[in-house]
Design an enzyme around this catalytic site. Structure first.
Site, PDB file in Angstrom:
ATOM      1  N   CYS A 289      42.317  31.499  30.840  1.00 20.71           N
ATOM      2  CA  CYS A 289      41.631  30.943  29.359  1.00 20.71           C
ATOM      3  C   CYS A 289      42.648  29.869  28.770  1.00 20.71           C
ATOM      4  O   CYS A 289      42.827  28.669  29.230  1.00 20.71           O
ATOM      5  CB  CYS A 289      41.303  31.936  28.621  1.00 20.71           C
ATOM      6  SG  CYS A 289      40.224  31.815  27.237  1.00 20.71           S
TER       7      CYS A 289
ATOM      8  N   HIS B 210      38.246  36.339  31.894  1.00 17.92           N
ATOM      9  CA  HIS B 210      39.214  36.988  32.089  1.00 17.92           C
ATOM     10  C   HIS B 210      39.344  38.074  33.059  1.00 17.92           C
ATOM     11  O   HIS B 210      38.813  39.182  32.586  1.00 17.92           O
ATOM     12  CB  HIS B 210      39.433  37.461  30.632  1.00 17.92           C
ATOM     13  CG  HIS B 210      39.676  36.657  29.617  1.00 17.92           C
ATOM     14  ND1 HIS B 210      40.946  36.442  29.151  1.00 17.92           N
ATOM     15  CD2 HIS B 210      38.944  35.743  28.586  1.00 17.92           C
ATOM     16  CE1 HIS B 210      41.130  35.812  28.099  1.00 17.92           C
ATOM     17  NE2 HIS B 210      39.911  35.365  28.009  1.00 17.92           N
TER      18      HIS B 210
ATOM     19  N   GLU C 201      41.779  40.169  33.764  1.00 17.37           N
ATOM     20  CA  GLU C 201      42.512  41.303  33.181  1.00 17.37           C
ATOM     21  C   GLU C 201      41.340  42.272  32.213  1.00 17.37           C
ATOM     22  O   GLU C 201      41.906  43.172  31.890  1.00 17.37           O
ATOM     23  CB  GLU C 201      43.752  40.625  32.220  1.00 17.37           C
ATOM     24  CG  GLU C 201      43.795  40.273  30.901  1.00 17.37           C
ATOM     25  CD  GLU C 201      42.859  38.775  30.723  1.00 17.37           C
ATOM     26  OE1 GLU C 201      42.544  38.363  31.520  1.00 17.37           O
ATOM     27  OE2 GLU C 201      43.035  38.344  29.688  1.00 17.37           O
TER      28      GLU C 201
END
Ligand SMILES: Nc1ncnc2c1ncn2[C@@H]1O[C@H](COP(=O)(O)OP(=O)(O)O)[C@@H](O)[C@H]1O
Ligand SMILES: [Mg+2]
Lengths: 784, 84, 226, 84
Positions: C93, C202, C204
């Site tokens: 990002c 993302h 994560e």
């Protein structure tokens, strides 16, 4: 013996009146000082004694709110309330309103509202982990033009919240939104922030507070530099927005969420939170002593924050104005002291540690300046270089003004003054047929597509709701948001609620229902409600009817919280939400935090498996008053009273308490597969929402039900789905607790919501795609 | 082609916090112009209009500036109209 | 294997990346303040096999996302890190935005076509599973990851696009709806040497079943295996 | 005071999709100038520098424009330096 009446001079009277102080207050000021106040001193009193900062009209009533439970670590009175979860964890939370600033400048007003509530949480030494927003606007009335004032406000406010919340990396996980013309001139923007506190070192779980103590200790101002922002914001919040907003322009505060993010990290490092990080950042200050106290700078800036800290510690503070880092020069002492520049905090640190604390803030690129010291004399002393500018007893400032004598009177017709529609005659249209639900499909689709009910996706899609990787149930996915707490089995469950239409019809019920509704949202997920924070939004308290409604609403909140045994730990009062044209209805908003001991036991909102039985649990009978249905189809949901049935059904608190306990037992024993409380839109809307959330259809026997039953919004009801094997246990549990319930039908594999006629077995149905489309499009055009 | 080029410069009102301007100024200073100051960031909106009198175009552009392009609470704007 | 998550002023997914790497993936990981990378050619970055530039709003995203951050000491040290070592760099990002601003990845990330921040879970198509990052996936398969950004519209010069394709540098594309208007729906790319990776989604945020279907873990696991 | 005022105008690269410009154009048209066209939205960054030669200031400002203020993949910039 009557106190000798102090007489302020004509000059003081004139100057004080300009600052919004009453003659009685000015007399008291002269009495406190034993002399005439200087200009700066008058400003100090005006700010500290403003409605916004002193709660002079509401204090007396707020004491009625129950605020005790074994879990309460910090009740009302601090920057935020704190509730303990276990030996090592606690949560801090509070609601803050930013109504007036948002009306003047929606983007910056809403953004700085987020900034303010985040700093309140930070002030407890807690890491902010979630935001919720509660919004009220006038009717959107979207026609050809997308630039209506209401839509401009809505877009600006949402963009402001997104801008600030996203940048600081605190997820916005929930909220609520209502439209009503009563809010057309006075939109409401209430925001709720939740923070997490870990046990640390010697302090244990004890939260930090806004306190200064220890003579000689240092007052450190950290964060942004001080400019001419929002001078008089607090007194501004305590005034009506009188027509021309032009005059208020100099007050506009611009937020800098980037600096706010740096301030969060630096402050938490200073609170020794960094030490609990698995791997501390390099260069972190070692052997930091404990902070003594900290406080955010909000309304009134230094002029209110410092006396508050001194009052708590039973000390005085001596301030050196020339030490304050300024953004704009020159600034008068008055401007420096009253500045509401954002992204600043005040710390009280032990003598000798100021450099070590300052270094943390400097590392993060922030200002840190020693601006004063704690002194033994319980006064707020302000100097510039060697000149003494003000010397005011702390007690006088922080103790608040003499109570104003606001009158309180019930209106002739409840709500008449508050809801214009009530005063107007009934519409000429023929009496509606309450008995026969004419064409339920069209009505259900229209309700799902109504701005008051439809999907809020166009809003929450603009909010980062997944950052911090804790969001298990986010916005739009359930009755309440669920966050996991890392390294524990817990789920933290959050909601915010309050229906101003109910408040208009019956302010007592409006308050009581807001508490019950919030609790229902938590319980639907399977959580135990732990604590309340409230936002009380009202018109001018000097209006006896408004004041009466305020007292009623508080009583409703207090009674409900008592019955459900949930303490209030923080809140906010916003008065003067009115214009020359209209007043907002009494709008008490309740934010509630609950706990799921085992996050894996959370109950979803959507139907799960075909064959599951669908039950309605709770009160079996009620009216249609106050419903979205009446508003949508008869244009006067606030008011219409068919057959003189009551305006609004009353919530029965003892029943509610039993119902909520039963629901929690059902969830804990794993007896229900889904749960959703029946609220705005009524039974059919609730069923449709559960069908959409689970992607499963339902077949329902609602033959012969009246429109009141399909669309009424009476209280204390849930829709649950139950696996057939569990049906007996559920029936037994509900029977033992004497709770009414009914089986309405079952979950089906087909994506259809169908109603079966009992006599002719005639199906009428709607495809889920059609329902979804109606629901999804409700607000879409507003943001295009 | 005849017609006009309208240029509207929208800037933050002086005195209000301008975090973007501050951040850019710091970056400019660090990148080798340490004496840079009074940095401001504005928006320049330009569009073309086919005809009418200069007076009329200016008046309507001014109205658009007030109504749409600048938010008077936090911004001010200035206007230039060039004949093409 | 050792990883570092760079903390820039305004990073806000640094703790998330740190948590996932250390707790979920079990990789020894440090949070590294962007100024703590040493000076004068000596860079502690070399002790790491993986450098993560996390999401967030470094320097408030003022001017353009990543425009100011690219001059931070840690980012300036990356060229040296790539020239001298054999470690990998992943920008997520805001990290991706910084990598393009710094010229370590081609193209740029412009404002979303909707002119709004977008936070939602999207479906993505794996375009090239033949890189360290995507090695645990299959080319052509679809995965789910959250996005949360305001400036995610991938733009590249016309000849740049041909080159990206020729080198098979496109890793992920948006399947179905293209939420931000990216060229060719591009959501993630790598450099020609497959050592620098940039993703708008993302990973994560989707490594645990409590939060999603775990596709993010399948992606990140690729880095651990190499 | 002597010194220079540097103005850097950063605009979207022509040919690139410009959603912001399009949205503003649509709003201008709706607000009563239906013939408005070729709308563009740029950023005007201005700052002051105390001294040096015009040539030198221009060169350094140009460098800042290239390195920092505009991203050549999506933007172009133009520069004006005025002596104060
Ligand atoms: N309606 C309310 N219910 C409970 N507590 C309240 C309410 N309104 C204000 N309080 C408490 O009074 C104190 C002052 O509130 P406020 O002035 O809003 O705080 P701040 O200055 O930090 O924004 C806080 O502790 C707040 O929680
Ligand atoms: Mg506070």
């Amino acid at each position: 013996m009557p106190a000798k009446l102090a007489r302020p001079s004509a000059e003081t009277l004139a100057a004080g009146t300009r600052q919004g102080l009453t003659p009685a207050e000015l007399a008291r000021i002269v009495e406190i000082l034993g002399r005439e106040p200087g200009e700066l001193e008058l400003g100090l009193f005006a700010l500290n004694w403003s409605e916004h900062c002193s709660y002079k009209s509401s204090k007396h009533f707020l004491r009625k709110l129950p605020s005790e439970s074994p879990r309460v670590l910090q009740g009302p009175g601090e920057n935020a309330g704190v509730i303990q979860l276990d030996d090592e964890l606690a949560v801090a939370f509070k609601v803050e309103s930013h109504n007036h600033p948002s009306a003047v400048e929606p983007f910056n007003g809403a953004a700085t509202g987020i900034g303010g509530i985040i700093r309140d949480i930070l002030g407890m030494g807690a890491r902010p982990i979630a935001l919720l927003d509660s919004l009220r606007f006038g009717e959107p009335n979207v026609g050809a033009h997308r630039n209506t004032p209401v839509l401009d406000l809505l877009r600006g406010v949402v963009a402001g919240i997104a801008h600030y919340g996203n940048c600081v990396g605190v997820p916005t996980v929930g909220g609520e939104l209502y439209f009503d013309d009563a809010y057309a001139d006075d939109p409401l923007v209430n925001v709720l922030c939740v923070g997490l506190l870990h046990q640390r070192g010697e302090r244990g779980l004890q939260p930090y507070g806004a306190v200064a103590s220890g003579v000689g200790n240092v007052i450190l101002l950290v964060g942004a530099s001080t400019g001419r922002d929002g001078i008089h914001g607090a007194t501004f919040a305590s005034e009506e927005l009188v027509g021309e907003k032009e005059a208020k322009r100099p007050n506009v505060q611009v937020g800098d969420p980037f600096k706010a993010k740096l301030l969060i990290e630096a402050t938490l490092e200073a609170c020794n939170v960094g030490a609990r990080r698995a791997v501390p950042l390099r260069g972190q200050a070692q052997d930091l002593p404990l902070l003594i106290g900290l406080q955010d700078l909000g309304a009134g800036g230094l002029s209110t924050a410092l006396p508050e800290m001194a009052a708590r510690g039973g000390v005085g503070i001596e301030l050196q104005l020339e030490k304050i880092p300024l953004r704009t020069r020159p600034m008068t002492p008055y401007e420096i002291l009253l500045s509401e520049s954002q992204e600043r905090m005040v710390l009280c640190v032990p003598t000798g540690s100021e450099l070590r604390f300052s270094r943390i803030f400097h590392k993060w690129g922030l200002e840190a300046a020693v601006i004063g010291r704690v002194i033994a004399e319980k006064s707020f002393i302000i100097r510039q270089e060697q000149h003494l500018l003000a010397q005011v007893p702390i007690e006088g400032l922080a103790g608040g003004p003499p109570p104003p004598d606001c009158a309180l009177a019930a209106p002739d017709v409840v709500g008449a003054g508050l809801v214009p529609a009530l005063a107007s005659p009934a519409p000429a249209s023929p009496q509606p047929a309450w008995e026969k639900p004419a064409d339920w499909q069209a009505r259900l689709l229209a309700l799902l597509a109504a701005p008051g009910i439809g999907s809020r996706r166009p809003i929450y899609q603009q909010y980062d709701h997944t950052v911090q990787i804790n969001t298990v149930v986010g916005p739009g996915a359930g009755d309440a948001a669920v966050l996991r707490i890392k390294d524990t089995p817990y789920g933290l469950v959050l909601t915010i609620d309050g229906n101003g239409r109910y408040g208009a019809l019956d302010p007592y019920q409006g308050g009581a229902i807001a508490v019950c509704e919030a609790a229902r949202n938590l319980v639907a997920v399977g959580a135990e409600p732990l604590g309340i924070t409230d936002g009380l939004n009202f018109a001018d308290p000097n209006d006896p009817e408004v004041y009466w409604a305020f007292a009623q609403a508080i009583q409703g909140l207090a009674d409900a919280a008592q019955a459900l045994e949930i303490p209030f730990v923080s809140g906010n009062v916003s008065f003067y939400n009115q214009s020359v044209r209209r007043k907002i209805p009494p709008t008490p908003i309740v934010g509630m935090v609950g706990l799921l001991r085992d996050i894996n036991k959370r109950v979803p909102m959507g139907f799960q498996a075909p064959g599951d039985l669908i039950y309605r649990i709770g009160r079996a009978r009620g009216g249609i008053g106050g419903s979205e249905f009446l508003k949508l189809f008869y244009g006067r949901g606030e008011a219409f009273v068919p057959n003189a049935s009551p305006l609004l059904d009353k919530v029965e608190l003892a029943f509610e308490s039993r119902l909520l306990q039963a629901m929690r037992a059902l969830a804990q024993q794993g007896l229900i597969r889904s749960a959703h409380d029946i609220s705005e839109g009524g039974l059919l809307v609730t069923l449709a929402e559960s069908a959409l959330a689970g992607g499963r259809g339902a077949e329902l026997d609602l033959d012969g039900r009246s429109e009141a039953e399909l669309f009424g919004e009476w209280q204390s009801r849930f829709i649950v789905s139950v696996a057939p094997e569990a049906a007996d246990s559920v029936a037994r549990l509900l029977g033992e607790r004497e709770l009414p319930w009914a089986c309405l039908g079952r979950v089906v594999p087909e994506p259809l919501l169908s109603l079966i006629g009992a006599h002719d077995h005639h199906h009428t149905s709607l495809h889920l795609d059609e329902l979804r489309q109606a629901h999804e499009q409700a607000l879409e055009g507003f943001f295009a | 082609m005849s017609g006009y080029l309208v240029k509207v410069l929208v800037e933050p009102r002086p005195g209000l916090l301008d975090p973007e301007g501050q951040a850019i100024e710091r970056a400019i200073q660090e990148l080798g112009l340490p004496e840079a100051h009074e940095t401001s960031v504005g928006k320049l909106i330009s569009f073309k209009l086919p005809g009418g009198s200069l007076e009329e175009v200016r008046e309507r552009a001014n109205w658009i500036g007030q109504k749409l392009l600048a938010n008077p609470v936090i911004e001010r704007f200035s206007l230039e109209v060039e004949a093409l | 294997m050792r990883a570092a998550v760079i903390v820039l002023p305004g990073s806000n997914c640094d703790h998330d990346a740190f948590y996932v790497l250390s707790q979920v993936l079990g990789v020894p990981t440090d949070l590294l303040w962007h100024e703590d990378v040493g000076a004068h050619g000596h860079t502690p970055l070399l002790q790491y096999d993986l450098i993560i530039l996390p999401g967030g709003f470094s320097y408030g995203d003022y001017l353009r996302a990543g425009a100011i951050a690219r001059f931070s000491p840690a980012i300036l040290a990356l060229s040296d890190y790539l020239a001298r070592g054999c470690g990998l760099v992943l920008g997520i990002c805001n990290g991706f935005q910084i990598l393009t601003e710094a010229g370590l990845l081609p193209g740029a990330l412009a404002r979303n076509i909707t002119r709004q921040f977008i936070c939602q879970t999207v479906r993505l198509r794996v375009e090239n599973a033949d890189t360290p990052l995507t090695s645990a996936l299959q080319t052509g398969e679809e995965i789910e990851l959250p996005i949360a950004h305001d400036q995610g519209r991938y733009v590249v010069a016309p000849n740049g696009l041909a080159e990206l394709k020729r080198n098979r540098q496109v890793l992920l594309t948006y399947a179905g709806e293209n939420p931000n208007g990216s060229e060719e729906a591009i959501a993630g790319i790598c450099d020609p040497k497959r050592r620098v990776f940039g993703l708008m989604p993302h990973p994560e945020r989707n490594t645990e079943l409590l939060l999603g279907n775990g596709d993010g873990l399948r992606l990140l696991r690729g880095l651990k295996q190499t």
